[in-house]
Enzyme design. Structure first.
Site, PDB file in Angstrom:
ATOM      1  N   GLY A 142      -5.291  14.303  17.698  1.00 10.01           N
ATOM      2  CA  GLY A 142      -5.336  12.793  18.318  1.00 10.01           C
ATOM      3  C   GLY A 142      -6.801  12.616  18.832  1.00 10.01           C
ATOM      4  N   GLU A 200       0.811  -1.198   0.067  1.00  7.00           N
ATOM      5  CA  GLU A 200      -0.080  -0.085  -0.128  1.00  7.00           C
ATOM      6  C   GLU A 200       0.559   1.112  -0.070  1.00  7.00           C
ATOM      7  OE1 GLU A 200      -3.128  -0.135   2.995  1.00  7.00           O
ATOM      8  OE2 GLU A 200      -3.094   1.745   3.198  1.00  7.00           O
ATOM      9  N   ASP A 220     -12.230   9.910  15.948  1.00  2.88           N
ATOM     10  CA  ASP A 220     -11.637   9.335  17.218  1.00  2.88           C
ATOM     11  C   ASP A 220      -9.985   9.665  17.223  1.00  2.88           C
ATOM     12  OD1 ASP A 220     -11.471   7.903  14.985  1.00  2.88           O
ATOM     13  OD2 ASP A 220     -11.604   5.651  16.173  1.00  2.88           O
ATOM     14  N   TRP A 221      -9.400   9.799  16.130  1.00  3.86           N
ATOM     15  CA  TRP A 221      -7.852  10.084  15.970  1.00  3.86           C
ATOM     16  C   TRP A 221      -7.519  11.233  15.307  1.00  3.86           C
ATOM     17  CZ3 TRP A 221      -5.244   9.425  11.331  1.00  3.86           C
ATOM     18  CH2 TRP A 221      -6.050   8.779  10.306  1.00  3.86           C
ATOM     19  N   GLU A 275      -2.881  10.509   2.747  1.00  2.00           N
ATOM     20  CA  GLU A 275      -4.124  10.960   3.566  1.00  2.00           C
ATOM     21  C   GLU A 275      -4.096  12.581   4.336  1.00  2.00           C
ATOM     22  OE1 GLU A 275      -5.505   6.823   5.500  1.00  2.00           O
ATOM     23  OE2 GLU A 275      -4.454   8.055   6.922  1.00  2.00           O
ATOM     24  N   ASP A 290       0.091   5.326   0.578  1.00  2.00           N
ATOM     25  CA  ASP A 290      -0.775   6.287   1.155  1.00  2.00           C
ATOM     26  C   ASP A 290      -0.763   7.790   1.215  1.00  2.00           C
ATOM     27  OD1 ASP A 290      -2.232   3.995   2.081  1.00  2.00           O
ATOM     28  OD2 ASP A 290      -1.502   3.981   4.029  1.00  2.00           O
TER      29      ASP A 290
END
Ligand SMILES: *[C@@H]1O[C@H](CO)[C@@H](O)[C@H](O)[C@H]1NC(C)=O
Length: 280
Positions: free
Chosen positions: A205, A106, A200-201, A110, A108
């Site tokens: 964070g 993979e 959630d992250w 993001e 990535d």
């Protein structure tokens, strides 16, 4: 009179040439419908010729992927991210081989949203044979939600390069001649993109939550180009003096995380490529 006409003719030539140049720059990408198909989100994936938008609301995000798979190539995608308060949203552009094998590869890109006025974080990672943990993160030198910019992934047998508007952010090399086998090189990969919720992250964070009163959130993709021609320019693509200088500038001023310097995480030993990677 004659002189004015000539002036116009000259101008016409200039305009025609300019059109030809811009069509070679922008005309190479195809129609989204020919190359891509939705993966989730139903009507939230909106393809219209060379433009595509993804949206995210309380019920679902959305995504698409290429119909074909590729082993090496260069992908260019113009993108514009969620505007305003995009905290908790993640927009992606990545390549992955079949994930059901448990040994997938993979590559990535993001893009983690942020509260209004605060910078997006660009997260990059590479997986080989199901193993990842090769993250580098960056801020940008512009606001990526205000205008389209070109995000590119170059993948050839020697290296993977992440670029923004032709400026390299990151180069991940194949060090097999040093006995390091961590590099995606046998499994073909499909192009994927998505817009989803990760509050959630994703932002600070997970401290910043999605503000659903601002939904739907929308990200735009357009004018993609995929170069897989056997003699394509990506084949020998590497840093030159100028792009190496740009890479150093980005890494010095905009890099916010590098796994190769995370002493807390790799207390006993760093991944083996780290000792070579400083000499990009
Ligand atoms: C959001 O903004 C804060 C403050 O400027 C910054 O530290 C952080 O890296 C930004 N990005 C994310 C995804 O939290």
């Amino acid at each position: 009179m004659g002189i004015t006409l000539m002036g116009h003719e000259k101008m016409l030539i200039v305009v025609v040439v300019a059109l030809m140049v811009s069509s070679t720059v922008y005309g190479v990408g195809g129609n989204f419908r020919d190359e891509f198909e939705p993966t989730f989100g139903d009507h939230r994936v909106n393809m219209a010729g060379r433009d595509l938008s993804l949206s995210l609301d309380q019920y679902s995000g959305s995504g698409f992927r290429s119909k074909r798979e590729y082993l090496y190539g260069r992908l260019d995608m113009q993108m514009k991210f969620v505007e305003g308060n995009s905290a908790g949203t993640v927009t992606t552009l990545y390549l992955t081989s079949d994930q059901s094998t448990g040994r997938h590869d993979e590559i990535d890109f993001e893009f983690l949203g942020n509260v209004s006025g605060q910078p997006y974080t660009i997260h990059t990672n590479v997986f080989s044979q199901g193993q990842g943990s090769r993250e580098q993160q960056f801020h940008l030198w512009f606001d990526p939600s205000k205008a389209f910019h070109t995000y590119s992934i170059v993948w050839n047998p020697k290296l993977i390069m992440f670029l923004v508007d032709e400026t390299p952010l990151r180069v991940f090399r194949n060090y097999e001649n040093h006995g390091i086998t961590f590099f995606p090189k046998r499994q073909p990969q499909k192009i994927h993109a998505s817009l989803w919720e990760a509050d959630d992250w994703a932002t600070r964070g997970g401290l910043e939550k999605i503000d659903w009163t601002k939904a739907p959130f929308v990200a735009h993709y357009r004018n993609f180009n995929i170069d897989t021609s056997p003699n394509g320019a990506y084949r020998n693509h590497d840093l030159n003096a100028q792009s190496r200088k740009r890479l150093r500038w980005v890494q010095k001023n905009y890099m916010i995380y590098n796994y190769c310097t995370d002493w807390k995480r790799f207390t006993s030993s760093f991944p083996p490529e780290c000792k070579h990677a400083k000499f990009n």
